[in-house]
Design an enzyme around this catalytic site. Structure first.
Site, mmCIF file in Angstrom:
data_model
loop_
_atom_site.group_PDB
_atom_site.id
_atom_site.type_symbol
_atom_site.label_atom_id
_atom_site.label_comp_id
_atom_site.label_asym_id
_atom_site.label_seq_id
_atom_site.Cartn_x
_atom_site.Cartn_y
_atom_site.Cartn_z
ATOM 1 N N ASP A 277 0.833 -1.193 0.000
ATOM 2 C CA ASP A 277 0.000 0.000 0.000
ATOM 3 C C ASP A 277 0.876 1.253 0.000
ATOM 4 O O ASP A 277 1.844 1.348 0.755
ATOM 5 C CB ASP A 277 -0.886 -0.039 1.254
ATOM 6 C CG ASP A 277 -1.825 1.131 1.350
ATOM 7 O OD1 ASP A 277 -2.678 1.274 0.465
ATOM 8 O OD2 ASP A 277 -1.710 1.898 2.319
ATOM 9 N N GLU B 128 1.700 -0.408 -5.131
ATOM 10 C CA GLU B 128 0.721 0.617 -5.433
ATOM 11 C C GLU B 128 1.556 1.879 -5.653
ATOM 12 O O GLU B 128 2.076 2.458 -4.692
ATOM 13 C CB GLU B 128 -0.257 0.818 -4.282
ATOM 14 C CG GLU B 128 -1.300 1.872 -4.599
ATOM 15 C CD GLU B 128 -2.243 2.148 -3.439
ATOM 16 O OE1 GLU B 128 -3.425 2.407 -3.694
ATOM 17 O OE2 GLU B 128 -1.794 2.125 -2.273
#
Length: 722
Positions: free
Chosen positions: A366, A402
């Site tokens: 993330d 990401e």
């Protein structure tokens, strides 16, 4: 409650490994707190009037690590730490012995966090209070004890029979990989074929009914939304909500206890491992979505749960080195400082632990640019990416970035070094725009379908560096993408201000659910077009769980706090789009069976061998190849994509030429019917329709080169060489 009794001295113990390590003679405790002046191990048991605590001062300190061993401490024992030291919050020193702290290396965590005033190291200041009052309270240490309100670490003994998992463990090549993003709880909470006590748990996800479904669908790799121990934010608790997605980690070594059907005293470890073992036996990999960029302690005004009470100065980045305020590029109040070696070590130790002890097959990181920052600037050659790339364990697992964070300079799509692959949001946006006829032509569309060479070829990476997706957990579901023009997030308690307004969606003429059969049919067709395009594009497809069944969140595009039926997968057939499921399954089967549709090399638009066909050709509806003028025709919404399978650019293990069928894919996003001429050529004279969203061209139909076919509005037809 603290027991007032003589406390025996701890044995010196060892400063390695960190955490609580059980042995038959004693349990060793080791925790990093370099500026603390006193650290205690606190054993906690249940008492008739609440938790009972026994405190043991740790007398030994080595390289900033406090350590000691206690005899007679058995697996299942709950514990925490208390650390005393300087109280200088403006300089990042927030030691408060009244706060019981979670072990950063705890292998299991028990109980819930109650974010009441008592869990804050400072005197809690409500958001509504003035800045002067808040600043004064932030500087005042709160002496109330947090024992009753915080989760507890658990001593564990990690023993598990993996059987032949090392032999059967799937190791899918990136070119063969199909990722399926799901939530452990939400995927099985409503599943009627999962035993009731296992619904919403690791055991439920590893149950036969679920494993069979995943295997039958044709995915290869399950990507789990965060499963590290989670603590929700206080503002959500005040609204009666919770952080359902789990992007608020506090225990990087501990499977979240809330997804365990067998208890939280270490039982969650074996249950998680059994889930992985079951999925592996079915040929399915397991990837974890991990949140190392920030912790659940939030900003400087957040609770004191673990890292903050041990080494706040070191773990969190500051705008000015060593002083508040925090440097926040995560949007969650803090950013973990990976240039601080102990913080980087926690991350690396955690990653290796999940690979070696839990046999997971990779990670999706993330907000990866937040982790790749040297001080404040992004450094893609810095410590975080370099150490992972060189690590003998981690460099061989799947690594997905990401490639953006919450800052202005955080967008890094196409820039990560090998062996990283990336979520490609440019694919998402382009394909959404194409099917709603907002793409302005097909120039960018063609690049996305063919693997996004403009993003990944220049640094030597392959098409699989692009993880393609239409939807993800964050945003509309596929059904909502074709049913809503606007977000409907009122249930989140923020007056519909949260969530993006840039949805690139089209409701097909009516906002929300409708009984209009024409609109409903168009929505299903559009969803099938989007799903089939995703499955057949070059790169790695990622499907969001439930999209293949028409899961809806009723227009909520930010359901991170909705732990209820709005987010859970509905397994009832009543309102499921089962025709979409069949389309998804058929498209994935074509991809799996035909290497021409999942090539490792970028297609070049030139023959793979002298005298052969071009490996890739773009076809105008008139039956000719596209010209330069066609690429700049913003009214063009119909085109063909020819992919040659004879031969392939890839070679066999001994250098042999590989051959497959050739394919012609027709895409028509135009709202009006059209015609297309199948190109005459020297290599393919006849084809069979193998996938179609056009009712006029059913699967099994044979078509001839040079013939003209009618194409329905908003349709996709896949023709395979016959």
């Amino acid at each position: 409650m603290q027991v007032d009794e003589p406390v025996p001295d701890m044995w010196p113990g060892e400063h390695q490994p960190l955490g609580a390590t059980w042995g038959p003679e004693s349990t060793n405790f080791a925790v990093f707190a370099p500026e603390a002046t006193r650290v205690e191990v606190c054993l906690v048991d249940d008492g008739p009037e609440g938790p009972v605590e026994r405190r043991y001062p740790m007398a030994e300190r080595t390289l900033g690590i406090w350590h000691g061993a206690l005899p007679g401490v058995m697996p299942g024992q709950r514990y925490g730490y208390r650390a005393d030291g300087p109280w200088e919050p403006d300089r990042g020193r927030r030691f408060n012995p009244a706060k019981l702290l979670i072990d950063p290396y705890a292998r299991a965590i028990s109980g819930e966090a109650w974010l009441v005033d008592d869990v804050y190291a400072h005197v809690y200041a409500a958001p509504s209070e003035g800045e002067r009052v808040r600043a004064a309270r932030m500087r005042t240490r709160d002496d109330r004890d947090s024992l009753q309100y915080v989760p507890l670490s658990v001593v564990t003994n990690d023993v598990f029979d993996w059987g032949d998992d090392d032999r059967v463990r799937p190791r899918h090549r990136w070119t063969d990989t199909v990722v399926y993003e799901l939530h452990v709880k939400g995927f099985t909470e409503l599943h009627d074929r999962v035993p009731e006590h296992q619904r919403g748990t690791y055991a439920g996800l590893g149950s036969p009914a679920v494993v069979d479904y995943l295997r039958d669908l044709g995915i290869t790799t399950v990507e789990l939304l965060p499963v590290h121990e989670i603590v929700p934010e206080r503002h959500l608790a005040d609204l009666g909500l919770t952080n359902y997605w789990g992007y608020n980690s506090i225990g990087y070594f501990a499977p979240h206890h809330g997804y365990s059907s067998s208890g939280d005293r270490g039982n969650q470890i074996a249950e998680f491992k059994q889930m992985v073992k079951n999925l592996h036996a079915a040929g399915l990999e397991v990837i974890l979505d991990v949140v190392y960029n920030h912790t659940a302690e939030g900003g400087a005004d957040g609770p004191c749960l673990s890292f903050r009470g041990l080494d706040d100065y070191g773990y969190y980045k500051r705008v000015e080195y060593g002083r508040d305020p925090y440097f926040d590029v995560t949007g969650c109040g803090n950013t973990v400082d990976t240039t601080y070696h102990p913080a980087l070590r926690v991350i690396l130790d955690s990653l290796r632990y999940w690979v070696t002890e839990f046999h997971v097959d990779g990670f999706r990181f993330d907000l990866t640019p937040a982790l790749a920052r040297d001080r404040t600037a992004i450094d893609l050659r810095g410590a975080f990416l370099t150490t992972i790339g060189q690590d003998p364990v981690l460099r061989h697992v799947k690594l997905i970035a990401e490639p953006w964070d919450a800052s202005m300079d955080g967008y890094q799509v196409g820039r990560f070094p090998p062996p990283w692959v990336e979520w490609n949001d440019r694919y998402r946006d382009t394909i959404r725009d194409f099917w709603r006829t907002q793409s302005g032509g097909i120039r960018d569309v063609a690049s996305r379908l063919a693997g996004s060479s403009d993003l990944y070829a220049d640094d030597g990476r392959s098409p699989y560096a692009s993880v393609n997706f239409i939807t993800a957990h964050d945003g509309f579901t596929l059904r909502d993408l074709v049913s809503y023009n606007h977000k409907h997030n009122e249930a989140n308690g923020e007056n519909n201000r949260d969530g993006t307004d840039n949805n690139r969606s089209w409701n097909c003429g009516v906002e929300g659910e409708t009984d209009d059969k024409v609109v409903a049919a168009l929505r299903r067709k559009q969803a099938a077009n989007l799903m089939a395009t995703l499955c057949l594009s070059t790169g790695v497809p990622m499907i969001t769980a439930g999209d293949e069944r028409g899961r809806t969140q009723r227009g909520n595009n930010n359901a991170y706090c909705q732990d209820n039926e709005l987010s859970w997968v509905d397994w009832r057939p009543d309102d499921a789009w089962l025709d979409l499921y069949e389309t998804t399954k058929a498209a994935l089967r074509l991809r799996r069976e035909h290497p021409a549709l999942r090539q490792r090399h970028f297609l070049e638009g030139t023959p793979a061998v002298d005298g052969g066909p071009k490996d890739l050709a773009w076809i105008h509806p008139e039956g000719r190849e596209m010209t330069d003028a066609d690429w700049f025709d913003d009214r063009l919404h119909t085109f063909g994509m020819f992919v040659s399978g004879s031969p392939l650019r890839d070679r066999g293990p001994r250098g042999e030429v590989l051959r497959d069928a050739s394919f012609l894919l027709w895409f028509n996003a135009h709202p009006e019917p059209g015609k297309a001429t199948l190109p005459l050529n020297d290599w393919v004279d006849r084809g069979e329709v193998v996938l179609s969203t056009d009712s006029g061209h059913p699967v099994g139909e044979l078509v001839e080169a040079g013939s003209v076919i009618a194409i329905e509005p908003r349709s996709l037809i896949v023709v395979r060489q016959a």
